[in-house]
Structures are given as C-alpha cells and as structure tokens.
Motif scaffolding. Structure first.
Motif, short mmCIF file in Angstrom:
data_model
loop_
_atom_site.label_atom_id
_atom_site.label_comp_id
_atom_site.label_asym_id
_atom_site.label_seq_id
_atom_site.Cartn_x
_atom_site.Cartn_y
_atom_site.Cartn_z
N VAL A 10 0.86 -1.19 0.00
CA VAL A 10 0.00 0.00 0.00
C VAL A 10 0.89 1.23 0.00
O VAL A 10 1.80 1.33 0.83
N PRO A 11 0.66 2.18 -0.89
CA PRO A 11 1.49 3.40 -0.90
C PRO A 11 1.27 4.22 0.38
O PRO A 11 0.22 4.18 1.01
N ILE A 12 2.29 4.99 0.72
CA ILE A 12 2.22 5.81 1.94
C ILE A 12 1.18 6.91 1.78
O ILE A 12 0.51 7.28 2.74
N ASP A 13 0.99 7.40 0.52
CA ASP A 13 0.01 8.46 0.31
C ASP A 13 -1.40 7.98 0.62
O ASP A 13 -2.27 8.77 1.05
N LEU A 15 -2.04 5.80 2.95
CA LEU A 15 -2.13 5.56 4.38
C LEU A 15 -2.27 6.85 5.19
O LEU A 15 -2.72 6.83 6.34
N ILE A 16 -1.84 7.98 4.62
CA ILE A 16 -1.86 9.25 5.36
C ILE A 16 -3.26 9.65 5.78
O ILE A 16 -3.51 10.01 6.95
N PRO A 17 -4.29 9.58 4.85
CA PRO A 17 -5.65 9.98 5.31
C PRO A 17 -6.17 9.09 6.45
O PRO A 17 -6.80 9.57 7.39
N GLN A 18 -5.91 7.79 6.36
CA GLN A 18 -6.36 6.90 7.43
C GLN A 18 -5.63 7.22 8.75
O GLN A 18 -6.22 7.18 9.85
N ALA A 19 -4.35 7.54 8.65
CA ALA A 19 -3.60 7.88 9.87
C ALA A 19 -4.11 9.18 10.48
O ALA A 19 -4.21 9.31 11.71
N ARG A 20 -4.45 10.17 9.63
CA ARG A 20 -4.97 11.44 10.16
C ARG A 20 -6.34 11.22 10.82
O ARG A 20 -6.69 11.87 11.81
N GLN A 21 -7.12 10.32 10.25
CA GLN A 21 -8.42 10.01 10.88
C GLN A 21 -8.20 9.37 12.25
O GLN A 21 -8.92 9.65 13.21
N LEU A 22 -7.19 8.52 12.38
CA LEU A 22 -6.88 7.90 13.68
C LEU A 22 -6.41 8.95 14.69
O LEU A 22 -6.74 8.91 15.87
N VAL A 23 -5.62 9.95 14.20
CA VAL A 23 -5.19 11.04 15.08
C VAL A 23 -6.39 11.83 15.58
O VAL A 23 -6.47 12.23 16.75
N ALA A 24 -7.36 12.07 14.68
CA ALA A 24 -8.56 12.81 15.09
C ALA A 24 -9.36 12.05 16.14
O ALA A 24 -9.95 12.63 17.04
N GLU A 25 -9.41 10.74 16.02
CA GLU A 25 -10.16 9.94 17.00
C GLU A 25 -9.46 9.87 18.35
O GLU A 25 -10.08 9.93 19.39
N GLU A 28 -4.35 12.58 19.74
CA GLU A 28 -2.90 12.67 19.86
C GLU A 28 -2.27 11.77 18.82
O GLU A 28 -2.95 10.94 18.19
N LEU A 29 -0.94 11.90 18.63
CA LEU A 29 -0.24 11.05 17.68
C LEU A 29 -0.17 9.63 18.21
O LEU A 29 0.26 9.41 19.35
N GLY A 51 6.48 10.16 10.52
CA GLY A 51 7.26 11.32 10.10
C GLY A 51 6.42 12.35 9.37
O GLY A 51 6.58 13.55 9.56
N VAL A 52 5.48 11.87 8.54
CA VAL A 52 4.60 12.80 7.82
C VAL A 52 3.63 13.47 8.78
O VAL A 52 3.36 14.67 8.69
N LEU A 53 3.09 12.72 9.72
CA LEU A 53 2.12 13.28 10.67
C LEU A 53 2.78 14.29 11.60
O LEU A 53 2.13 15.23 12.08
N GLY A 54 4.07 14.11 11.90
CA GLY A 54 4.75 15.02 12.81
C GLY A 54 5.07 16.36 12.18
O GLY A 54 5.39 17.32 12.89
#
Length: 280
Positions: A10-13, A15-25, A28-29, A51-54
């Motif tokens: 799976v490309p990192i691009d 995964l970023i939206p799913q990771a940001r959704q997890l941060v919102a839930e 925190e990181l 690294g991208v989320l930070g």
C-alpha cells in the motif's frame, strides 16, 4: 495475509488519510505499534507515516477551516478514496489531524492557569492562622484570701463533729513512741475537704479522660454536699447542748475516711487508664 502485503504494498500516500483520521479519533499522535495494528503495515511504513504526521500542516484559509469543521469524522475515508481514484490529493482533511491536539492544549493550560492561584491561597490560610487573642491571666491570690476563713471554720467544725462521734486522742506508735499522740478528728477535714478540692480541679481542667472527668464531677459535688451536711450537724448538736451524736450520724462519720480513700484511688486509676479519650 503476509503474501498479499508483499505482493501488493500500500502506498504511503494512501495511508496518510487513514492515519490522520486515527489522530482525530485519539486526540494525539498514535504510537508506531498502534499504526502497525490499525493500518496493517510494517514498522518501516509506520515510521514513515509518523514522520509525515509530525510535520506541521499548512494553515488553511478561514473558508476551508469552517467547511472542514462541519464534516463528520466518518466522511474523511470516502473523501480520501475519491481523491486517490481521480489521481489528485485531497488537501481538505489535512488540517483536521492535529486540530484536536492543538485545541485541547490551550483548554488544559487555561484550566491549569485558573486552578493555580487556589492552592497557595488555601495553604496560606492553614499555615499562617491568625493568633488567638490572649488576655492577662487572672491572679490567684484572692482564692487564698477566701480559703483562709473557710479553712478555719471547716477545720473546727469537722474536729468538733469528730469529738461528738468518738474520734479523739490515740497513740499511733504504741511501744515505740508512747509520748506521740494524735487526734484522729483531724482526718475528717483533711480527707473530705482535700478530696473535694482535688476532684473539683480534675473536673474543671477539661484535659482528662471522659470517664475520669465524669467521676470527678459526681464525687466533687458529693463531697462538698457531705461537708456542708457535716457542718450543719455539728452546729445543730452544739446549739442543742448534745455531748454525743446519734448513732446514725456516728455511723456516717466513721465511714468517711474509708469512702475518701476509695474515691481517691478510683479517680487516680481513671486518670491513668484512658489517656486517649480526652474531651477538651
């Protein structure tokens, strides 16, 4: 499942939206292990996503921030999927990731700032109380002046009553000091009145066990009343010209030394057995 991951990574691009959704839930990181578990990726990709989320997200314009605030968290997944299929990234969900973290921090800091002045104020009230106002102590010498005439009258009354009830001269050391004599009538004022004053002091001190204070109050009032009755009986018999007291008065007076000894021993025992039950 491992083969599928290695065959179709799976490309990192994506995964970023799913990771940001997890941060919102979470607010925190997340940790690397949490990303590996939620996104089903390895440690290398999890570190890349972290690294991208930070990195600080670009500040959106007020119009976009207002529109994003009204979107439900569940809609981020569909928006990210559409942007992936069309080949263009969707920048709208990006500022929503760290927003709960940044908004929660000022709220905590403001709450802490409001709560900080309360603690020193309470401590200052406890540590530095106002000193009580202490007046000058009352002098005690008037008590001695009042006690002197009372002592003379009480002493003569008890000694006279003892003479009417059989108390008199005795030799306490027969065969040793035959010349040593003592009038047993003096045991009445010394025993009764001294115990009454001692029990009164224990009762009014307020720094003794509860049972001892209650016993001292009852015995002090009883001793004072008994002393008053003894004085009344002596003066009435003397005014009537009697040379001997009736048998019931003689009986009561003869029991006084024993009663005083018992009350004194009981009060001393109560004073030393309940040191914790002190009523101020």
């Amino acid at each position: 499942m491992t083969a599928a991951k290695s065959a179709y990574p799976v490309p990192i691009d994506d995964l970023i939206p799913q990771a940001r959704q997890l941060v919102a839930e979470l607010g925190e990181l997340p940790s690397r292990n949490r990303l590996m578990s939620e996104l089903r990726v390895g440690a290398k990709k999890a570190n890349a996503v972290l690294g991208v989320l930070g990195e600080p997200a670009p500040e959106p314009d007020p119009v976009r921030l207002h529109l994003v605030a009204e979107v439900e968290p569940g809609d981020y997944g569909s928006g990210s999927a559409q942007g992936t299929h069309e080949g263009t990234p969707s920048p709208d969900p990006e500022p929503t990731g760290p927003e709960p973290v940044s908004s929660a921090a000022p709220e905590r800091s403001s709450a802490d700032a409001e709560g900080e002045p309360v603690a020193p104020e309470q401590v200052s009230k406890i540590v530095s109380p106002e000193p009580p106002i202490v007046g000058k102590p009352v002098p005690r010498w008037p008590v001695l002046l009042l006690a002197l005439p009372a002592f003379v009258a009480i002493w003569s009354g008890w000694v006279g009553l003892g003479g009417l009830t059989g108390f008199g001269i005795v030799h306490p050391l027969p065969g040793i000091g035959t010349r040593f004599e003592i009038n047993t009538a003096i045991t009445l004022p010394i025993g009764v009145e001294t115990y009454a004053a001692y029990a009164l002091r224990v009762w009014l001190s307020g720094h003794v066990p509860h049972r001892a204070r209650r016993f001292a109050r009852a015995s002090a009032l009883g001793s004072l009343a008994l002393g008053a009755l003894g004085q009344i009986a002596y003066h009435l018999m003397t005014a009537a010209g009697m040379t001997a007291a009736p048998w019931w008065i003689t009986t009561l007076v003869a029991c006084l030394p024993v009663a005083v000894l018992g009350m004194g021993a009981a009060l001393t025992h109560l004073l030393h057995t309940d040191p914790t039950e002190v009523n101020p």
